[in-house]
Design a protein around this motif. Structure first.
Motif, PDB file in Angstrom:
ATOM      1  N   MET A   1       0.844  -1.198   0.000  1.00 23.75           N
ATOM      2  CA  MET A   1       0.000   0.000   0.000  1.00 23.75           C
ATOM      3  C   MET A   1       0.877   1.245   0.000  1.00 23.75           C
ATOM      4  O   MET A   1       0.619   2.205  -0.711  1.00 23.75           O
TER       5      MET A   1
ATOM      6  N   VAL B   1       2.313   1.712  -3.420  1.00 28.41           N
ATOM      7  CA  VAL B   1       1.294   2.093  -4.399  1.00 28.41           C
ATOM      8  C   VAL B   1       0.852   3.536  -4.172  1.00 28.41           C
ATOM      9  O   VAL B   1       0.755   4.331  -5.100  1.00 28.41           O
TER      10      VAL B   1
ATOM     11  N   THR C   1      -9.844  -2.068   7.750  1.00 25.69           N
ATOM     12  CA  THR C   1     -10.769  -2.162   6.624  1.00 25.69           C
ATOM     13  C   THR C   1     -10.987  -0.794   6.000  1.00 25.69           C
ATOM     14  O   THR C   1     -10.870  -0.628   4.786  1.00 25.69           O
TER      15      THR C   1
ATOM     16  N   ILE D   1      -8.008   0.491   3.990  1.00 25.72           N
ATOM     17  CA  ILE D   1      -7.843  -0.103   2.663  1.00 25.72           C
ATOM     18  C   ILE D   1      -8.865   0.486   1.700  1.00 25.72           C
ATOM     19  O   ILE D   1      -8.547   0.817   0.554  1.00 25.72           O
ATOM     20  N   ILE D   2     -10.093   0.672   2.192  1.00 29.50           N
ATOM     21  CA  ILE D   2     -11.105   1.275   1.324  1.00 29.50           C
ATOM     22  C   ILE D   2     -10.666   2.685   0.920  1.00 29.50           C
ATOM     23  O   ILE D   2     -10.769   3.074  -0.246  1.00 29.50           O
TER      24      ILE D   2
ATOM     25  N   ILE E   1      -8.116   2.425  -1.804  1.00 28.54           N
ATOM     26  CA  ILE E   1      -8.707   2.094  -3.104  1.00 28.54           C
ATOM     27  C   ILE E   1      -9.315   3.346  -3.726  1.00 28.54           C
ATOM     28  O   ILE E   1      -9.175   3.601  -4.927  1.00 28.54           O
TER      29      ILE E   1
ATOM     30  N   ILE F   1      -6.581   5.772  -4.965  1.00 22.09           N
ATOM     31  CA  ILE F   1      -6.006   5.376  -6.253  1.00 22.09           C
ATOM     32  C   ILE F   1      -6.829   5.947  -7.416  1.00 22.09           C
ATOM     33  O   ILE F   1      -6.317   6.180  -8.509  1.00 22.09           O
ATOM     34  N   GLN F   2      -8.128   6.174  -7.157  1.00 15.80           N
ATOM     35  CA  GLN F   2      -8.970   6.760  -8.197  1.00 15.80           C
ATOM     36  C   GLN F   2      -8.451   8.116  -8.638  1.00 15.80           C
ATOM     37  O   GLN F   2      -8.541   8.490  -9.796  1.00 15.80           O
TER      38      GLN F   2
ATOM     39  N   PRO G   1      -3.821   7.582  -9.696  1.00 15.33           N
ATOM     40  CA  PRO G   1      -3.580   6.170 -10.016  1.00 15.33           C
ATOM     41  C   PRO G   1      -2.103   5.802  -9.965  1.00 15.33           C
ATOM     42  O   PRO G   1      -1.754   4.654  -9.782  1.00 15.33           O
TER      43      PRO G   1
END
Lengths: 246, 410, 652
Positions: C585, C588, C625, C628-629, C632, C635-636, C639
């Protein structure tokens, strides 16, 4: 002759490097145009912008009679609107047969569920066969594209481009790596295509450009340096300077 | 030009034939319907293996054909299991509660039954209330619909977010892994409403069928699993067989090129991702009633990576390869970890396979990746003499990760 | 006659002897003898004067005597009523010690002795008196002990002694503590309202837990119900049933206060129904119809009408009762000036505590960020330079931690062993990394997904091998003694030295890596290979060598990170797996191929995780949790991470 594509005042910067600098460009709906220029002149970036791969920092790209703004569309929408592109390196799907490659490119509905329910009609197969004939690959239809010779791959890609039935063809160095015979055939295909649609050819090879016998645009450092017939631009002192160095 | 579907895909008929034969043989040798050579627990293992083969097909679709290395498909498998598990556990508990309350001096009210079920199911996590997500748990039909819709919806939302932002390759793999991890961690909580790390249990008992012995039920599930696998194989073969498969494989080899052909790559990925999630969920819904218990550990990222291992060992990019890989590795794994494999005494040290099996699996996986990227399925090429293309160039597709010259020569 | 005289003489002699003995007694014994009766049979009433008298005498033995008395170690000899300290020899014999001199007087059987057994009330008075001595004791340690005792269990009676002991105090530290404690005790125990308010206000900028502990009890309330609001009570709030508390709770309070009849609970109603089943019917209603609440209520109402059971309270009755009465919270503290001041002070303290908690959270986030940075930076280097995701990176971290553990088995000195373990861990994982690159990864360049899977295969093999060698139980990696404890800023903000050490270690790493990548030949070549491998190769750089060294470097750093992580987490074979997803993570989110990106990514994830945990402290699983959401979704928008390579170099 109406204008098909109008690019005006676009600029792109990559990490401080200006790849395209206030470039403007126009092409009619049935016209052949060659773009030449030294390395780094922005030829490929120009194509990237028209096809939607790269977004310019400023400027406009207007398409067709309805003056659609291409900058607001995704790559696939632009492709469906009628812009076809052939890459420098031949990029065909090597793992699939020539027939599958052409069927995929054939102008048809592109949505996933339409494609899922697609059945090859006799008409489509007929169209593919005519195209294959044109690009000289009729005998190769059941073969895998990966098995073709380099020149054949180039043709297959041109064939796929034509199968899309685009209104504008962007062709990047089509003659690279071809034998003189193959070049002649490529020229013929392109000239034929330019009768009904706009064709933009990026090419280094002056001999090939001369054979296309069309208007030439010279790019340098991201903007248009000169435009006109090949003889006209090659007589231009600036162009000579750029190509031969000062 | 267009031959019939089965003519173009002879492997489908062969596969379904073999599957039918297998099912028939197991039935004939089972305790419930035949001579009883095969124990009920073995029948269950075989039935579960069929489900694993089904999710392997889903994995092969999404990875082998579409090039998305999803490390999250076990999340959908597990969700499918949870959805059917909710119905199984609720109805069975209800039957128990109702029969125990029938002894009471007053007939129970609906609330009393509900409270009884709540205490029975959630007492273990310190609750008595039935959480809202169990709203449909008393309806088999609704839960069956949820088996498909919940994982499908999750895949749709996650896929939409991920593909829209053009996350590809390794990034996408890690993101899918993160998704699984997030889901597993969420389910591990006691207040997730699904009994935390206790999971759902007693799923092997079908409500209302207490008189039917497990031997019979196991055969029923074997049949259902075999049917689902056959159907899944057929659907998968149909999806990848036509023009859709052409486009999907095109996306795997050169995404940008497909885009310039006018296809909306993201939609295709989304369709494949969601479809495979649904297949995985159905596999899970059949698997867990045979396993009897589901808990969040089943969804842990490692499970999805094993899935990739099965498909890689079996041979990706061909459906039967995925099936072979899943069946082979999971059965061999059961054999080794079950303590049936003989120990190897080396004099100074005895190799006990229960301890060393994972080492063997890990290393053999490395070897397969290095030396035989086609996997076990590649052996079939020797028989069918599948022609490998003669490629003159270096890499066969412009994208990093597409088929390479070396690989193609295998 | 002579006999009489003899006896008289004898008696006189005895008296003389006794007198001699008495004369030989110490002043303390004399003093005790004056209070003999009260000491032998103490009561709460008389004890005050006794102790005052004892203290007023100013005898030096008094503190010890009081202590012994309280501990029931003072004994009286029955025959002469003298007092001694007693020491048990066995169950029947005691050794007597003189109170003044501390000398052993003799050993006596228990039956000739009487133990002084002060009851708990007396003991309390003694203890209070002792406090005074302790607080003014010439020995600093005794004074400190006395002070600590009061801090632990403050009582109203301590206040006076404490106040009296402040001005004679010579030690500045103790004096400060005494002054503070005096203010703390003033809050609950002083009698003057204004003094208490002043003391409360003096704490309004104080972060101490003790200050809050002193103020909080002032604000405790009791919930009561009454027909009318009492006049002279210190009312905290008047409550509205339905808004501030549920109707059922409100009615319950009315019932408790005797203002309304008790409700018959549903279970009691059901029991009543069951008790009244006759011939399959309850009050004429067949039992099988009683499977819903409405039918049961009807049946119960019929029973009530027949007088068999007490009637159930209806909703209207509840409404009427609630309307007729008030429900309110009343402070235990009667003085409302004090409660107001307490409320003000508490509010101001809480604001300060909040800011300090934020500061503490920041430190926590920083230390978590440095751990993630350590864990992820090796991964980021290999990913950035080679485009290779190394799933076995976590296992390299584990290897480093186990190296540290093995070194500690050989070298028992923790400081030396850590100094040895760090370079050794680097060497071990560097070698492992180079071996892996040569044997596996080299063959899989440009196939990132397959590299991912192959390295995963290595990861499960390594994890299992570690399990086979070291077993499944956690192995300790002990940090040197000088890393124990924490740096405490105030009662809210603190950070353990081990986390500081990890933070410093990651800073060192950051500097070393920046130096290596920006100033050395290897760094130059690495960057060249990162940006354009083909061009780099044609410039005479050997990409094979660069790749190998880079991979070794990345793995080596993982090894050192393993030692650092092992110091504060237990070393298990799953140690690496616990960190690998967070490391991914971090890479990224941060963006590939840039140390600053990893730093930013680690910072963001570290702070984010701590922040979410703070919002939802009971549930670390949910925190992960949500994190991580969040990633995600992040990343939108980015990216390619926070710091992304742009343009053609990034490739597509």
């Amino acid at each position: 002759m109406s204008t098909l594509l109008e690019v005006s005042g676009i600029s792109v910067t990559f990490d401080g490097f200006r790849a395209i600098n206030n470039l403007s460009f126009q092409i009619g709906s049935a016209e052949m145009r060659a773009i030449i220029g030294p390395n780094g002149a922005g030829k490929t970036t120009f194509m990237d912008i028209v096809t939607g791969k790269t977004r310019p920092d400023e400027g406009r790209v207007i398409w067709g009679e309805k003056s659609v703004n291409l900058l607001k569309m995704s790559e696939s929408q632009i492709a469906r609107a009628g812009v076809g592109r052939k890459f420098q390196r031949p990029t065909v799907f090597e793992d699939q047969t020539v027939l599958e490659n052409l069927i995929m490119a054939l102008k048809n509905r592109r949505r996933p569920f339409s494609v899922l329910g697609y059945r090859r009609s006799a008409e489509d197969v007929g169209r593919v066969e005519v195209l294959a004939e044109e690009i000289g690959l009729k005998a190769e239809l059941p073969r895998k594209a990966g098995e073709l010779a380099h020149g054949q791959k180039q043709w297959l890609e041109i064939g796929m481009l034509l199968a899309q039935e685009p209104r504008l063809l962007l062709v990047d160095e089509p003659a690279a790596g071809m034998s003189p015979m193959e070049r002649e055939q490529t020229t013929a295909i392109l000239v034929e295509a330019a009768k009904t649609r706009a064709v933009v050819v990026v090419e280094h090879d002056m001999e090939f450009v001369r054979r296309l016998n069309c208007k030439v645009t010279v790019l340098h450092e991201g903007s248009v340096l000169a435009e006109g017939s090949l003889d006209h631009v090659t007589a231009n002192q600036e162009v000579i300077d750029v190509y031969l160095g000062r | 030009m267009q031959r019939s579907f089965f003519m173009r895909n002879p492997s489908v008929l062969i596969f379904i034939g073999l599957l039918a034969l297998f099912t028939l043989l197991v039935t004939v040798f089972s305790e419930a319907f035949g001579v009883g050579v095969i124990s009920t627990s073995l029948v269950k293992t075989l039935g579960k293996t069929l489900c694993l083969c089904l999710i392997a097909i889903a994995m092969d679709l999404v990875w082998g054909y579409c090039g998305i290395l999803s490390l999250g498909h076990f999340a959908f498998f597990g969700l499918g299991g949870y959805m059917i598990g909710m119905w199984l556990m609720y109805e069975r508990t209800k039957a128990i509660v109702v029969s125990s309350l029938a002894e009471a001096p007053l007939p129970p009210t609906a609330d009393e039954i509900r409270d009884g079920i709540g205490t029975q199911i959630f007492g273990v996590v310190g609750g008595a209330e039935i959480p809202p997500i169990w709203f449909f748990a008393d309806s088999l039909f609704a839960q069956l619909v949820l088996v498909v819709t919940i994982p499908g919806l999750l895949a749709l939302i996650f896929g939409w977010l991920a593909f829209r932002s053009r996350v590809t390759g390794v990034y996408l793999s890690i993101l899918t892994q993160a998704m699984t991890l997030a889901l597993a961690l969420y389910l591990f909580q006691n207040d997730s409403g699904l009994r935390g790390n206790n999971g759902l249990s007693g799923l092997q008992n079908l409500p209302g069928l207490d008189d039917v012995p497990q031997a019979t039920i196991s055969i029923w599930f074997l049949w259902a699993s075999a049917f689902a696998l056959g159907l899944g194989y057929l659907v998968a073969a149909w999806v990848v067989g036509g023009k859709f498969g052409s486009v999907v494989r095109g996306i795997r080899d050169d995404e940008a090129r497909v885009r310039f052909l006018g296809y909306h790559v993201e939609s295709y990925k989304l369709v494949v991702f969601t479809l495979t999630a649904i297949i995985a969920a159905i596999a899970g819904a059949l698997y867990y009633p045979q396993a009897g218990i589901i808990n969040p550990a089943e969804i842990a990222p490692i499970a999805s990576i094993y899935l990739a291992v099965w498909v890689a060992i079996g041979g990706r990019g061909r459906l039967y390869g995925a099936v072979i890989g899943a069946a082979f590795v999971s059965l061999v794994s059961t054999w080794f970890t079950g303590g049936q494999a003989p120990d190897i005494p080396l004099g100074f040290y005895t190799i006990q396979w229960v301890d060393w099996w994972l080492v063997l699996l890990g290393l053999s996986f490395v070897l397969v990746t290095l030396l035989a990227p086609q996997g076990i399925g590649g052996l079939f090429d020797l028989f069918t003499n599948r022609k490998t293309p003669e490629r003159g160039g270096a890499d066969l597709g412009p994208d990093a990760g597409s088929l390479q010259e070396k690989e193609a020569e295998q | 006659m002579t006999r009489t005289i003899f006896y008289g003489l004898g008696a006189a002699l005895l008296w003389l002897m006794t007198a001699t003995v008495s004369l030989a007694q110490s002043p303390i014994q004399d003093l005790l003898q004056t209070y003999e009766a009260d000491l032998a049979k103490p009561s709460r009433k008389s004890i005050g004067t006794v102790i005052e008298g004892l203290i007023a005498s100013g005898q030096p033995e008094i503190p010890e005597l009081l202590t012994k008395w309280r501990e029931k170690d003072v004994w009286q000899r029955k025959d002469d009523k003298l007092f001694f300290y007693g020491e048990k020899i066995d169950s029947k014999t005691y050794r007597l010690i003189d109170i003044a001199t501390g000398e052993v007087v003799g050993e006596l059987p228990k039956k000739e002795l009487k133990q002084l057994k002060p009851n708990s009330g007396v003991r309390g008075v003694i203890a209070t008196a002792l406090v005074q001595f302790q607080l003014t004791d010439p020995d600093r340690a005794t004074r400190e002990a006395g002070l600590t005792a009061i801090e632990r269990g403050p009582e109203a009676s301590h206040l006076g002694a404490l106040r009296a002991s402040i001005s004679p105090e010579t030690d500045a530290d103790l004096k400060a503590r005494k002054v503070r404690l005096e203010r703390l005790l003033t809050i609950p125990y002083d009698e003057d309202s204004a003094t208490r308010v002043a003391a409360i206000e003096s704490f309004s900028k104080d972060l101490g837990v003790d200050a809050r502990a002193a103020i909080n009890p002032l604000l405790t309330t009791t919930r009561k119900a009454a027909a009318t609001l009492p006049e002279n009570a210190n009312i905290a709030a008047v409550l509205e049933p339905g808004d501030d508390l549920t109707r059922a709770e409100a009615y319950g309070l009315l019932v408790d206060a005797g203002l309304a009849p008790a409700q018959v609970p549903a279970s009691a109603q059901k029991d009543a129904l069951i008790a009244n089943v006759e011939n399959g019917q309850v009050a004429g209603v067949p039992v099988h119809q009683l499977d819903n609440d409405a039918a049961r209520a009807d049946a119960y109402a019929k029973l009530a009408a027949a007088g068999t059971v007490p009637p159930a309270v209806t909703e209207t009755q509840i409404d009427e009762a609630l309307a007729a009465n008030v429900i309110f919270d009343v402070y235990a503290e009667p003085d409302n000036a004090v409660t107001d001041a307490a409320q003000e002070a508490l509010k101001s303290i809480e604001t300060r505590v909040f800011f300090n908690q934020m500061l503490d959270l920041g430190l926590d986030g920083l230390s978590l960020a440095s751990i993630y940075f350590l864990a992820a930076i090796g991964l980021a280097i290999t990913f950035g330079v080679m485009g290779v995701i190394n799933m076995a990176h976590g296992e390299f971290i584990m290897m480093g931690a186990y190296t540290g553990y093995v070194v500690q088995q050989v070298i028992p000195d923790y400081t030396v062993s850590i100094i040895v373990a760090i370079p050794l861990a680097f060497a071990v994982t560097f070698a492992a990394g180079v071996a892996m690159e040569r044997l596996v990864i080299r063959w899989l360049y440009n196939r990132p997904l397959e590299t991912l899977l192959a390295t995963f295969g290595i990861s499960i093999a390594l994890q299992q091998i570690a399990k086979n060698i070291f077993g499944t139980q956690a192995r300790p990696l002990t940090s040197p003694g000088w890393l124990d404890g924490a740096l405490v800023f105030n009662d809210v903000v603190s950070i353990s030295y081990i986390r500081i050490a990890i933070f410093v270690l990651s800073l060192i790493f950051l500097c070393v890596l920046l130096f290596v990548l920006n100033k050395t030949r290897l760094g130059l070549e690495t960057r060249a290979v990162t940006q354009n491998p083909r061009m780099a190769a044609s410039m005479g750089i050997n990409p094979d060598r660069v790749n190998m060294l880079t991979f070794g470097l990345g793995s080596g750093i993982a090894g050192i990170a393993g030692v650092a992580i092992g110091l504060y987490a237990k070393v298990t074979s799953e140690l690496g797996a616990d960190y690998i997803v967070q490391s991914f993570m971090t890479v990224v989110v941060g963006g590939v191929g840039n140390i600053w990106g990893t730093l930013l990514g680690a910072t963001m994830i570290g702070f984010l995780q701590k922040g979410i945990e703070w919002l939802n402290p009971s549930n670390t699983l949910a925190a992960q949790t949500y994190m991580i959401i969040f990633i995600i979704i992040f990343i939108q928008f980015r990216p390619k991470g926070i710091i992304a390579l742009k343009g053609r170099a990034a490739g597509d």
